[in-house]
Each structure stands twice: as C-alpha cells, then as structure tokens.
Design an enzyme around this catalytic site. Structure first.
Site, PDB file in Angstrom:
ATOM      1  N   HIS A 181       4.056  -0.601   6.431  1.00 49.91           N
ATOM      2  CA  HIS A 181       3.707   0.801   6.661  1.00 49.91           C
ATOM      3  C   HIS A 181       4.135   1.281   8.045  1.00 49.91           C
ATOM      4  O   HIS A 181       3.445   2.057   8.703  1.00 49.91           O
ATOM      5  CB  HIS A 181       2.206   1.029   6.462  1.00 49.91           C
ATOM      6  CG  HIS A 181       1.751   0.834   5.033  1.00 49.91           C
ATOM      7  ND1 HIS A 181       1.967  -0.343   4.336  1.00 49.91           N
ATOM      8  CD2 HIS A 181       1.088   1.656   4.179  1.00 49.91           C
ATOM      9  CE1 HIS A 181       1.463  -0.230   3.130  1.00 49.91           C
ATOM     10  NE2 HIS A 181       0.930   0.974   2.995  1.00 49.91           N
ATOM     11  N   ASP A 241      -1.674   9.401   5.379  1.00 51.20           N
ATOM     12  CA  ASP A 241      -2.724   8.942   6.303  1.00 51.20           C
ATOM     13  C   ASP A 241      -2.579   9.561   7.695  1.00 51.20           C
ATOM     14  O   ASP A 241      -3.535   9.619   8.458  1.00 51.20           O
ATOM     15  CB  ASP A 241      -2.714   7.417   6.426  1.00 51.20           C
ATOM     16  CG  ASP A 241      -3.460   6.747   5.276  1.00 51.20           C
ATOM     17  OD1 ASP A 241      -4.245   7.441   4.603  1.00 51.20           O
ATOM     18  OD2 ASP A 241      -3.252   5.541   5.070  1.00 51.20           O
ATOM     19  N   GLU A 247      -8.295  -7.648  13.587  1.00 51.38           N
ATOM     20  CA  GLU A 247      -6.891  -8.007  13.835  1.00 51.38           C
ATOM     21  C   GLU A 247      -6.722  -8.893  15.066  1.00 51.38           C
ATOM     22  O   GLU A 247      -5.849  -9.767  15.091  1.00 51.38           O
ATOM     23  CB  GLU A 247      -6.043  -6.742  13.978  1.00 51.38           C
ATOM     24  CG  GLU A 247      -5.942  -5.901  12.697  1.00 51.38           C
ATOM     25  CD  GLU A 247      -7.145  -4.989  12.480  1.00 51.38           C
ATOM     26  OE1 GLU A 247      -8.009  -4.889  13.375  1.00 51.38           O
ATOM     27  OE2 GLU A 247      -7.221  -4.359  11.400  1.00 51.38           O
ATOM     28  N   SER A 271      -1.823  -3.883  -0.010  1.00 52.69           N
ATOM     29  CA  SER A 271      -0.814  -3.120   0.731  1.00 52.69           C
ATOM     30  C   SER A 271       0.329  -4.010   1.202  1.00 52.69           C
ATOM     31  O   SER A 271       1.461  -3.578   1.297  1.00 52.69           O
ATOM     32  CB  SER A 271      -1.454  -2.442   1.949  1.00 52.69           C
ATOM     33  OG  SER A 271      -2.417  -1.510   1.538  1.00 52.69           O
TER      34      SER A 271
END
Lengths: 288, 320
Positions: free
Chosen positions: B112, B120, B61, B40
């Site tokens: 994104h 999504d 993360e 991605s």
C-alpha cells in the site's frame, strides 16, 4: 548460603575488578555512564561467570548457548568489562572505550565486529523485542537454552516495552527471562518524579509474566538465588521477569544515593578515591 | 517502440504473497511476521503452508521490527508485513538501530505504498518511504512494477544477505513482465532502447512510462525506457550509459519529488554527467482520499505527465 561454581569470594573479586574497569574506562575518555554500570555489576558478573551456559567461541547466532541482550545500552562500561573478563576480547582493549577507531563504541554495536555483542542498543526500549525474536528462533530451532534481556527501569517509560510484554505472554515465551534494573533513578532524577512506574510487580503480573523480585540486587548471594529461581521458573508457559533492586553507583561511596552519576565521569581525584575503595584483584587493563 | 501487451491485471502485493510462499518452500529459514494485516499483505498462502513459521504480532509495529531483528539471531530470514507507512516512518528508529546498524538480515515488506492506497487518505499514503529507507547505510531498496516482477523480487530479497526494503502496492496494474524473469538486485531492466530522451521509471510508473513511450513515438520522439526496480544500490552504469546517449532524462515515481528515485538520479548526474532532468513525482505534498487512478491523475503521476515532462526536458536539451 547458595552453592556456586566459583566461590562467592572469587565472584566478589571479579566484581571489584569490573568496578575498577568501569571507573577507569569512564575516566579515560571523560564520558559514559558509571552509575547504572556499577549498579548492575553483580548481576552481569553472576550471569556471565555463574549462571549462563556459554560456548567457548563467540558465534553471533549463539546456537546451543544462553544469550544475553543489554537493552539499556548506556551501561556499556559494565558490559564491555564483563565480556573482556569472560574472554570475548583482549582486556587491554577496554582502554579504547569511546575513543576514535574503537570497537568499544559509546553504546554497544555489532557494527565493529566486537565479539559478545549481538545487536546494537542505546536507543531505549528495543532490547526486549529483539530478545523475544531470539527466543522465538530458539524455539523454532529446538534449542533449549535461555534468553536474558536487561532493561533499565526508566526505560520502561518507552511504549515498545509494553508491546513486547504483551507479545511474550500471549505467545508463552517461557524461555525468556527479562530483568529490570530497579534503581529508581534516571538522568533527570528519581523515576517517581520524572514519570512514575507505578506498581511495577503488579504491572508485569497483569501483563501475564511470572514476577520475581530481588530486594538486594547488589548482593552476590541474593542475585544468584534470584537468577536460579528465575531459571527454575522457565518452561512453564509464561515469560519470567526479575525485578532487581539495585543502587546506582554501588561500590563507590560518593556515587551512591544519587542519580547525578548517571552519565558523568569522575575527575582524577575522584578516580583515585573510587579505586582505593575497590582493590585490584585480577590485574588492571594496560593503557598503552 | 517495442510492443508491450498484457492479458491480465493483478496487484503487486499478490506478487509478494506468491513470492513469499515460493521463498518459504525454497528455504526453511524464511519466516513471516505481520502486524494485523494478513489479508492486505496476501500472506494467507504462506501461513497455510507454514503455520509454525508465521508470527502474528498484533498492532505493534515497533515490536515487530525488534522481533524480526532477533529472529535473525538464530539464522532465520524474517519478512515483516504491514503498510509502507507503518513499515517505515512509524518504526524508523527500530529499523535504524536494531536492523540496519545491527546488520540484520530482515526483509521489510511494505504494501500500500504511495497514493494508490486510495480512499484511506494521507494518513496511510506514505510518499516519503523510499527517501527514509535509502538514507540508511546498507539498506537495499526495491520497488518492482508488476505482479511477476514483485514475485521475482521477493525471491531475490530472500536470497540476498542483508536488510531489504521491498515496496509494493494495492491496486491492480497490467502484468507485462515475463513470468520466468531473473530478478537481479541493482540491475536495471532496459524496456525500450531509444536515442532522444531517457525515461527512468520505478514501481507503478513503469507501465505509465511504456504508455508515454508509445505516445512520444507518435510525435516522432524515440524514447529510451528503463525500469529502475532497485533504487539502492542504483544501477549507475545503465543510467549514465543511457544519458550519455540521449543527453536528457525524465524520472517517474509514485513518491515525493524530494528523496526518491529522481533525487538519486540527480545526485549521480550532478557528480558525473550534469544533464537536464525533469521529475514526475508528487510535488512535496501529502496525498488525499479518492479512487487510485483519479489520485494519480490529480497529482500528475501518469503517462500524460511523463510525455509533458519529456517535451519539457527535450526543450532544455536543445537550449544547452
């Protein structure tokens, strides 16, 4: 009897002076965290004066030297005292702790340019990740020195610690020594009452770490031999975790055996009592 | 109206991937981290070229932000990679303490961003990230508009000393900026000089602003169009110079009306040059699932919405 650079007697003298610094600093601003600071005094004195290989000049990148990260930043009094006593900044600056315009913020920070600090800490659970990054940089730079990270045991309730634990084992971070201040207490009470940590040695082992437990974490000889054992365990393809059993408030009788001195300051009378129990050895910092 | 054409459409995230590879060639200290979204984030070429300088973090993360901070201690220039949502809101405290407050040279690469993530849905479509990041003292916030500009911005971020939030997106959009452009952080790009109304756009809305300018021209309205690729530090001089001339402004962004480019401009104008302003932004709501272009239409983030906002603000200018 362990062999040391300094005699145990000299290290004990430093420990006593650091304890004096801690209670005076917290008393001076009537805030801060004496309990955990006193519990980790032997550890930090042994690391900085005996075990770690350090460059004379402070450089943030710390190439060619061992690095220490304090994740439980609230025990800043012991960190600041040991850094000052080790020569990173003037001892008298300890008098500015938590006061306006000070480099000695309530929790450690790089923001004010205080030598010896490499990252801000205080919001718990972040230090082990930062230490892993620094250890990873050392591997990339072919720097053979070690990285240490100290956490509180209550801090292990933060999820990020276990993300870091998984990562370090998966990536064979064998230049990293984690240390848990295993005193069984946090602000609201015993860790067993607040949120049990379970079988900590087996937890770290299950996460892929080599675990060393030191039962007498406030005994200089035990701390040094434990740290030596940890050092000897590096370079073997897995990270090393030292579980250090300590007593919160160690060295000041009325602060021991309770979590209540986690984050409160002594009054004048209590300060006098604490200082009577820890004789001046290297000279107190001056309050101007 | 200056004529803008394009021969191909590409995603801005691919511009990031190409820029990261270039940055890696330019400086051996550039390293990359990813939280299980290599494809991605278009990091494959970097990983192929510099496998030892890439760190797969897994779905963690918070740990990624901490490790990135640590890597700077040792002279590395880390780029973290995940979706904008997981690059900001999920790890705000880690960025705040270990990166921003600690003055660490970390580049947060966020793909994104906004509604154009598409199907999504709102769990993944962050519209608050510019606000979150620009509130952090010392953080640079960049939102480039096309493939070429994102590539140039990535190189500029690597050369810049200090934490950077670099925001880009998923869909393909026209590539209309020059391949050899110089990207200067904090320096707005004049796309079309005009006199009637200023249009300040960022990210995917820049191309829509150009389309809106063409439409306004047919109505006899001469719009000045400026690409604000850096939201912080804001190019205050360029903005004030333009609005001093036109007397009114439309801001356009793929972000919540609260906390984005529009708010930065409004704050500047309130202090220096009170002027009529209209927002083209999401009106304080979450997004939803759907095709990207349909979402942009539904939430009023397109050329038509910019034209309508320009007409509204022109009326307010005449009234004042």
């Amino acid at each position: 009897m362990v062999m040391t650079k300094h005699s145990i007697h000299n290290l004990e003298a430093i420990v006593k002076q650091v304890r004096r610094d801690i209670v005076r600093m917290v008393h001076g601003c009537q805030s801060g965290h004496p309990g955990g600071s006193l519990g980790c005094t032997e550890l930090l004195v042994c690391l900085y004066f005996e075990l770690m290989q350090r460059n004379d000049q402070f450089d943030l990148n710390g190439e060619g030297e061992d690095l220490f990260f304090l994740s439980n930043g609230h025990i800043s009094p012991v960190f600041y005292s040991v850094l000052a006593r080790a020569g990173y900044f003037p001892i008298d600056e300890l008098a500015t702790f938590r006061k306006l315009n000070s480099r000695l913020q309530g929790h450690p920070t790089t923001h004010e340019g205080l030598p010896g600090i490499r990252v801000a800490s205080g919001s718990l659970g972040q230090g082990l990740s930062v230490a892993i990054g620094a250890a990873q940089a050392k591997k990339l730079n072919k720097d053979k020195q070690l990285v240490y990270a100290l956490m509180g045991d209550g801090e292990l309730q933060e999820g990020q610690v276990w993300e870091a634990a998984m990562y370090a084992a998966h990536n064979k971070m064998d230049n990293l020594i984690g240390i848990v201040d295993y005193n069984g207490a946090q602000i609201d009470g015993a860790t067993n009452d607040v949120l049990s940590l379970g079988d900590l040695p087996r937890k770290w082992m299950a996460f892929g770490w080599k675990v060393i437990e030191i039962m007498r974490g406030n005994d200089i000889g035990s701390v040094i031999s434990g740290l030596r054992k940890a050092q000897a365990s590096t370079g073997a393809g897995q990270p090393v975790m030292l579980l250090l059993h300590t007593e919160m408030g160690n060295g000041v009788d009325f602060m021991m055996g309770s979590h209540k001195w986690h984050g409160i300051a002594p009054n004048d009378e209590q300060l006098r009592a604490a200082l009577r129990q820890n004789a001046e050895t290297l000279g107190d910092y001056i309050i101007s | 109206m200056k004529k803008y054409t394009y021969t191909e459409s590409k995603d801005t995230r691919s511009g990031f991937g190409a820029g990261l590879l270039e940055a890696g060639k330019e400086d051996e200290n550039v390293v990359a981290l990813c939280a299980d979204l290599i494809g991605s984030l278009k990091m494959n070429d970097f990983i192929k070229a510099f496998p030892e300088r890439f760190f797969q973090i897994g779905i963690a993360e918070a740990n990624m932000m901490g490790i990135a901070a640590g890597l700077t201690i040792g002279g590395k220039i880390p780029f973290t990679g995940t979706f904008a949502n997981f690059s900001t809101g999920r790890v705000y405290d880690q960025i705040r303490q270990s990166i921003a407050y600690s003055d660490k040279n970390v580049k947060i690469a966020a793909s994104h961003a906004g509604l154009t993530l598409g199907e999504d849905g709102a769990t993944h479509q962050i519209l608050e990230d510019i606000g979150l990041m620009k509130m952090l003292p010392g953080m640079t916030v960049i939102n480039p508009c096309d493939y070429n500009q994102t590539k140039a911005a990535t190189l500029a971020a690597a050369r810049h000393k200090g934490p950077v939030y670099l925001r880009f997106g998923r869909p393909v959009v026209p590539v209309f900026t020059p391949e050899d452009q110089q990207f200067v952080i904090g320096e707005a790009v004049m796309l079309n000089p005009g006199t009637a109304v200023t249009i300040l756009a960022t990210g995917h809305l820049v191309w829509e602003a150009i389309r809106a300018g063409e439409e306004l021209e047919t109505l006899g309205i001469d719009a000045e169009i400026i690409n604000i690729h850096t939201i912080k530090p804001l190019d205050e001089r360029a903005i004030l110079t333009s609005i001093a001339k036109t007397g009114c402004v439309v801001t356009a962004e793929e972000h919540n009306r609260i906390g984005g480019l529009g708010d930065s401009v409004a704050q500047l104008l309130a202090k220096q040059m009170p002027s009529p302003q209209e927002y083209v932004a999401v009106d304080d709501s979450f997004g939803e699932s759907g095709p990207p272009s349909a979402l942009m239409d539904k939430y009023g983030l397109n050329a038509e919405a910019i034209v309508a906002a320009a007409l509204r603000v022109l009326k307010r200018k005449v009234a004042t």
